[in-house]
Design a protein around this motif. Structure first.
Motif, PDB file in Angstrom:
ATOM      1  N   GLN A  84       1.798 -20.154   3.566  1.00  0.00           N
ATOM      2  CA  GLN A  84       2.309 -21.517   2.319  1.00  0.00           C
ATOM      3  C   GLN A  84       2.738 -20.112   1.346  1.00  0.00           C
ATOM      4  N   THR A  85       2.509 -18.845   1.462  1.00  0.00           N
ATOM      5  CA  THR A  85       2.730 -18.228   0.545  1.00  0.00           C
ATOM      6  C   THR A  85       4.075 -17.595   1.345  1.00  0.00           C
ATOM      7  N   SER A  86       4.325 -17.006  -0.192  1.00  0.00           N
ATOM      8  CA  SER A  86       5.842 -15.591   0.154  1.00  0.00           C
ATOM      9  C   SER A  86       4.995 -14.317   0.768  1.00  0.00           C
ATOM     10  N   PRO A  87       5.675 -13.297   1.454  1.00  0.00           N
ATOM     11  CA  PRO A  87       5.523 -12.567   2.412  1.00  0.00           C
ATOM     12  C   PRO A  87       4.805 -11.537   1.287  1.00  0.00           C
ATOM     13  N   ALA A  88       5.432 -11.544   0.127  1.00  0.00           N
ATOM     14  CA  ALA A  88       4.588 -10.530  -0.938  1.00  0.00           C
ATOM     15  C   ALA A  88       3.066 -11.356  -1.528  1.00  0.00           C
ATOM     16  N   ASP A  89       2.409 -12.311  -0.933  1.00  0.00           N
ATOM     17  CA  ASP A  89       1.557 -12.638  -1.280  1.00  0.00           C
ATOM     18  C   ASP A  89       0.928 -12.716  -0.435  1.00  0.00           C
ATOM     19  N   LEU A  90       1.157 -12.757   1.196  1.00  0.00           N
ATOM     20  CA  LEU A  90       0.230 -12.624   2.526  1.00  0.00           C
ATOM     21  C   LEU A  90      -1.488 -11.830   1.732  1.00  0.00           C
ATOM     22  N   PRO A  91      -2.087 -11.867   2.093  1.00  0.00           N
ATOM     23  CA  PRO A  91      -2.763 -10.960   2.041  1.00  0.00           C
ATOM     24  C   PRO A  91      -3.716 -10.119   2.849  1.00  0.00           C
ATOM     25  N   VAL A  92      -3.986  -8.939   2.340  1.00  0.00           N
ATOM     26  CA  VAL A  92      -4.587  -7.320   3.237  1.00  0.00           C
ATOM     27  C   VAL A  92      -5.803  -8.500   4.015  1.00  0.00           C
ATOM     28  N   THR A  93      -5.613  -8.675   5.173  1.00  0.00           N
ATOM     29  CA  THR A  93      -6.829  -9.008   6.228  1.00  0.00           C
ATOM     30  C   THR A  93      -7.493  -7.993   7.149  1.00  0.00           C
ATOM     31  N   ARG A  94      -8.339  -8.259   7.613  1.00  0.00           N
ATOM     32  CA  ARG A  94      -8.596  -7.743   9.150  1.00  0.00           C
ATOM     33  C   ARG A  94      -7.689  -8.745   9.962  1.00  0.00           C
ATOM     34  N   GLY A  95      -7.872  -7.691  11.422  1.00  0.00           N
ATOM     35  CA  GLY A  95      -6.647  -8.315  11.966  1.00  0.00           C
ATOM     36  C   GLY A  95      -8.081  -8.967  13.348  1.00  0.00           C
ATOM     37  N   THR A 143      -1.473  -2.741  11.740  1.00  0.00           N
ATOM     38  CA  THR A 143      -1.979  -2.480  12.753  1.00  0.00           C
ATOM     39  C   THR A 143      -4.112  -2.124  12.227  1.00  0.00           C
ATOM     40  N   TYR A 144      -4.737  -1.903  12.320  1.00  0.00           N
ATOM     41  CA  TYR A 144      -5.687  -1.374  11.743  1.00  0.00           C
ATOM     42  C   TYR A 144      -6.570  -0.873  12.833  1.00  0.00           C
ATOM     43  N   THR A 145      -7.794  -0.170  11.754  1.00  0.00           N
ATOM     44  CA  THR A 145      -9.024   0.188  12.483  1.00  0.00           C
ATOM     45  C   THR A 145     -10.238  -0.926  12.797  1.00  0.00           C
ATOM     46  N   HIS A 155      -2.556  -1.566   8.244  1.00  0.00           N
ATOM     47  CA  HIS A 155      -0.990  -0.491   8.006  1.00  0.00           C
ATOM     48  C   HIS A 155       0.064  -1.902   8.302  1.00  0.00           C
ATOM     49  N   GLU A 156       0.738  -2.102   7.540  1.00  0.00           N
ATOM     50  CA  GLU A 156       1.945  -3.163   8.262  1.00  0.00           C
ATOM     51  C   GLU A 156       2.813  -3.364   7.978  1.00  0.00           C
ATOM     52  N   PRO A 327     -17.354   5.893  20.123  1.00  0.00           N
ATOM     53  CA  PRO A 327     -17.167   5.019  18.851  1.00  0.00           C
ATOM     54  C   PRO A 327     -16.360   5.910  17.224  1.00  0.00           C
ATOM     55  N   GLY A 328     -15.458   4.612  16.855  1.00  0.00           N
ATOM     56  CA  GLY A 328     -14.853   5.158  15.878  1.00  0.00           C
ATOM     57  C   GLY A 328     -12.984   5.645  16.527  1.00  0.00           C
ATOM     58  N   GLY A 329     -12.294   5.354  15.448  1.00  0.00           N
ATOM     59  CA  GLY A 329     -11.325   5.928  15.815  1.00  0.00           C
ATOM     60  C   GLY A 329     -10.028   4.949  16.728  1.00  0.00           C
ATOM     61  N   ALA A 330     -10.759   3.523  17.319  1.00  0.00           N
ATOM     62  CA  ALA A 330     -10.082   2.830  17.812  1.00  0.00           C
ATOM     63  C   ALA A 330      -8.760   1.939  16.626  1.00  0.00           C
ATOM     64  N   VAL A 331      -8.069   1.238  17.368  1.00  0.00           N
ATOM     65  CA  VAL A 331      -6.641   1.078  16.507  1.00  0.00           C
ATOM     66  C   VAL A 331      -5.978   0.121  16.690  1.00  0.00           C
ATOM     67  N   PHE A 332      -6.307  -1.155  16.473  1.00  0.00           N
ATOM     68  CA  PHE A 332      -5.774  -2.702  16.822  1.00  0.00           C
ATOM     69  C   PHE A 332      -4.744  -2.949  17.051  1.00  0.00           C
ATOM     70  N   VAL A 333      -3.669  -3.859  17.129  1.00  0.00           N
ATOM     71  CA  VAL A 333      -2.555  -4.488  16.573  1.00  0.00           C
ATOM     72  C   VAL A 333      -3.133  -5.530  16.617  1.00  0.00           C
TER      73      VAL A 333
END
Lengths: 365, 180
Positions: A84-95, A143-145, A155-156, A327-333
Motif C-alpha cells: 500500500q506504500t511506495s517502495p521507499a516507504d516499505l518498513p524495515v522488518t524482520r524476515g 537477507t537478515y540475521t 539487508h534488502e 548459535p549465531g551467524g545464520a542468515v535467512f532470505v
C-alpha cells in the motif's frame, strides 16, 4: 613513475582509520570466548502493521512461486500483493522464516557422499516455477540475521532481473548506520551496458544467464565443469570448487528464484558435482534443515541452508571446519516482488568542479 | 597450550588480535565503513582461529589475516561498491558519520583538490573488477608487498603485478583527466 595515485588511495577515507571507542572490543570479546551475553526473550518481530505489509509482499511472492508452474516465465495477470506504500516507504522488518534468537543444534559428520544424497533429494523436490516478475517490477531479496542485538542485520535489494543489477539497496544494522541508496538513471544505463557487453557467468548474473541455464539433468556435470574451468583460469592454483561455491552465494540469492523447477534441479545436481562440497543437517527453532557446505582451506567454511520439505534455499551460515551449525551467524532470505524503484538523484558533475577562486578550470596540482 | 600443542585463544590469539586488529580495521573500514568493519574484523579473527592449523607459524601473520579479511569483505562487495558510487555521485560519503562528514566538508572547502581526488578515487574503485580492487587496496592501504598480496589472495605474483598495474593505470588516467 609518480606515486600520486597511491597517495590518493592512501588519503581516501583516512577519516575512518581510527576505530570508535570500544569498536574492537566486540571482536576480542568473541575471540576470548567470553560467556554468552543474556539474550532477549525469544519473540517474533513481525508485530507491526508495517511488518504486515512486508509479509504481504513476501507471501505474495511465495504465492506466486506456488502458482507458477515449471517453465512459466510470463508475467502473471495478478501480481502479488502490492504494498500500500511506495517502495521507499516499505518498513524495515524482520524476515518471516524463523523467530529471533532461535534454538540451534547442528549435526557432525558432514561428508561429500551426504552432499550428493542431499542435493539429489533436494533436486527431486523441485516443483515451484520461477518467481514471475512484470515489466515494472523487480526481484526483492531480504537477507537478515536470526540473532538480535549487535549482530542484527537486515539487508534488502531491489534487483532488475534483466541486468542482475541491484537498483536499490537498503541496509539496517543494530548500530546507528542506515544506508538506503538507489542508482541514478545514468548508473542504471551504465550497468545495463556493462551487463550486456560482458559474457553471462557467475559474475554477471543477468537474464541471459538465467535463459541459458540448462534444464537437462544430464548436463549438470558439464555445468559444474564449466564453472570450475572458468575459476581455474581466473584463480590458478586455488581450490576452485570452494571458490565456485562462494560465487554460488549470489546465485542462490538472485538467480535461484528466477529458475524453473527443471533448471533448479540441474543447479543442485551441478553443486553435487563439486568435489569438496559436503552436507549435514541442523535444527533451527525446532525445524530441520539441510546444510550444504564448502571450505576454503585458509578462509573459512560457508554453508547454504535448504528446507528439506520443499527443497528450496532459505539462507546461509558460516561454520567452523566441522560444518556443525552453532548459535549465531545464520542468515535467512525472504523473496518477493516489488514495484521498480525510482532512480536515485543524478550524478553531480564531479570531474570539473568550480574552483573556490571562481575559475571554472580545475587547477593542476 | 591445548593437548595438541596449539595455542589456546586466551594465551595466544588475543595477543595476535591486540597486535593486528587495528590494522585490519583500517583496511576494512575504508572499504565498508565502521559498522561492518567491526564485524568483519571480528569475523576475520574467528576464521583465523578456526584455521590456525593452516597458518605457517614462521610466516608473518598479516598477509594471512588480510586474505581472510578480504574474503569476509567479499560478502559485502555490493554495499562496498554502492558506497563508492554514492560518494562519487554526491560528494558525500555515506560511510562517514555526520560529525566526521562535517569535519571532512570543512577540510575539503580548504582543500578542494583532496575532495575532488576522493570522489575520483571512489569512482575508479566502484568500476574496478573485484580482483584489481582487492590488489590495489592491499597494496596502497594495507601496504603489503607483491609477494604478500600473492600470499593473501593465493594468486601468482605475476597476476598480482598485472592486476595492480591495470588498476593503477586506470586510477592515474582518472586523476590526470581531472587535472587537465
Amino acid at each position: 613513475m609518480s606515486n600520486d595515485d597511491l597517495v590518493a588511495v592512501r588519503e581516501f577515507r583516512a577519516e575512518l582509520d581510527e576505530p570508535r571507542d570500544g569498536a574492537l572490543v566486540k571482536g576480542r570479546w568473541n575471540l576470548a570466548g567470553a560467556p554468552e551475553r543474556p539474550r532477549r526473550k525469544r519473540s517474533w518481530m513481525l508485530a507491526t502493521a508495517g511488518a504486515a505489509v512486508a509479509v504481504a509482499v513476501v507471501v505474495g511472492g511465495a504465492a506466486t512461486l506456488q502458482r507458477s508452474g515449471p517453465q512459466q516465465k510470463a508475467p502473471i495477470a495478478n501480481p502479488p500483493a502490492a504494498p500500500q506504500t511506495s517502495p521507499a516507504d516499505l518498513p524495515v522488518t524482520r524476515g518471516t522464516k524463523a523467530p529471533v534468537n532461535p534454538a540451534v543444534t547442528g549435526t557432525a559428520g558432514a561428508s561429500h557422499a551426504q552432499a550428493v544424497q542431499t542435493l539429489t533429494r533436494l533436486a527431486a523436490k523441485q516443483a515451484d516455477g520461477p518467481l514471475t516478475i512484470g515489466a515494472d517490477q523487480v526481484l526483492y531479496v531480504k537477507t537478515y540475521t536470526l540473532d538480535d542485538g549487535e549482530s542484527r542485520y537486515i539487508h534488502e535489494a531491489w534487483v532488475d532481473v534483466t541486468t542482475g543489477v541491484a537498483l536499490r539497496i537498503r541496509r539496517n544494522d543494530a548500530g546507528p548506520r542506515r544506508i538506503d541508496d538507489s542508482l541514478s538513471q545514468a548508473e542504471i544505463d551504465q550497468a545495463t551496458a556493462t551487463s550486456a557487453s560482458n559474457p553471462s557467468d557467475l559474475h554477471n548474473l543477468n537474464a541471459a544467464f538465467v535463459a541459458a541455464f540448462p534444464t537437462d539433468p544430464a548436463r549438470a556435470g558439464a555445468l559444474a565443469e564449466s564453472w570450475l574451468a572458468a575459476t581455474r583460469r581466473d584463480y590458478p592454483g586455488r581450490n576452485a570448487d570452494a571458490l565456485v561455491f562462494r560465487d554460488l552465494h549470489e546465485v542462490f540469492h538472485y538467480v535461484d528464484p528466477l529458475l524453473t523447477a527443471a533448471q533448479r534441479r540441474v543447479l543442485y545436481l551441478a553443486i553435487a558435482e563439486l568435489p569438496s562440497v559436503k552436507a549435514t543437517t541442523a535444527t533451527i527453532a525446532g525445524k530441520k534443515y539441510d546444510l550444504v557446505c564448502a571450505s576454503n582451506q585458509a578462509q573459512g567454511t560457508n554453508c547454504a541452508v535448504f528446507d528439506p520439505e520443499n527443497g528450496r534455499y532459505v539462507g546461509d551460515v558460516g561454520t567452523e571446519s566441522d560444518m556443525v551449525l552453532r548459535p549465531g551467524g545464520a542468515v535467512f532470505v525472504d523473496l518477493g516482488v516489488q514495484p521498480r524503484p525510482a532512480p536515485g538523484p543524478g550524478r553531480a558533475p564531479a570531474v570539473k568542479e568550480k574552483h573556490p577562486s571562481g575559475s571554472a578550470t580545475t587547477p593542476k596540482r | 597450550m591445548d593437548p595438541e600443542g596449539n595455542l589456546l585463544i586466551a594465551d595466544g590469539f588475543t595477543a595476535l588480535y591486540d597486535e593486528h586488529a587495528r590494522t585490519l580495521y583500517r583496511y576494512c573500514a575504508r572499504r565498508v565503513g565502521p559498522d561492518l568493519a567491526e564485524d568483519a574484523v571480528a569475523q576475520t579473527f574467528l576464521v583465523a582461529y578456526e584455521r590456525r592449523h593452516s597458518y605457517a607459524q614462521d610466516q608473518p601473520p598479516l598477509p594471512w589475516l588480510f586474505g581472510i579479511a578480504t574474503n569476509v569483505l567479499n560478502r559485502h562487495r555490493r554495499d562496498e561498491v554502492r558506497g563508492y558510487r554514492a560518494l562519487a555521485r554526491t560528494g558525500t560519503d555515506p560511510l562517514l558519520a555526520p560529525a566526521a562528514q562535517e569535519s571532512h566538508a570543512t577540510r575539503t572547502e580548504e582543500r578542494t583538490d583532496a575532495h575532488r581526488r576522493s570522489r575520483k578515487v571512489a569512482r575508479v574503485l566502484a568500476k574496478l573488477p573485484r580482483r584489481q580492487r582487492d590488489v590495489l587496496l592491499l597494496f596502497a592501504v594495507a601496504e603489503l608487498s607483491y609477494a604478500e598480496i600473492a600470499e593473501a589472495l593465493d594468486l601468482p605474483v605475476g597476476t598480482v603485478q598485472s592486476a595492480l598495474h591495470r588498476a593503477r593505470t586506470k586510477l592515474r588516467k582518472s586523476l590526470e583527466d581531472e587535472d587537465r
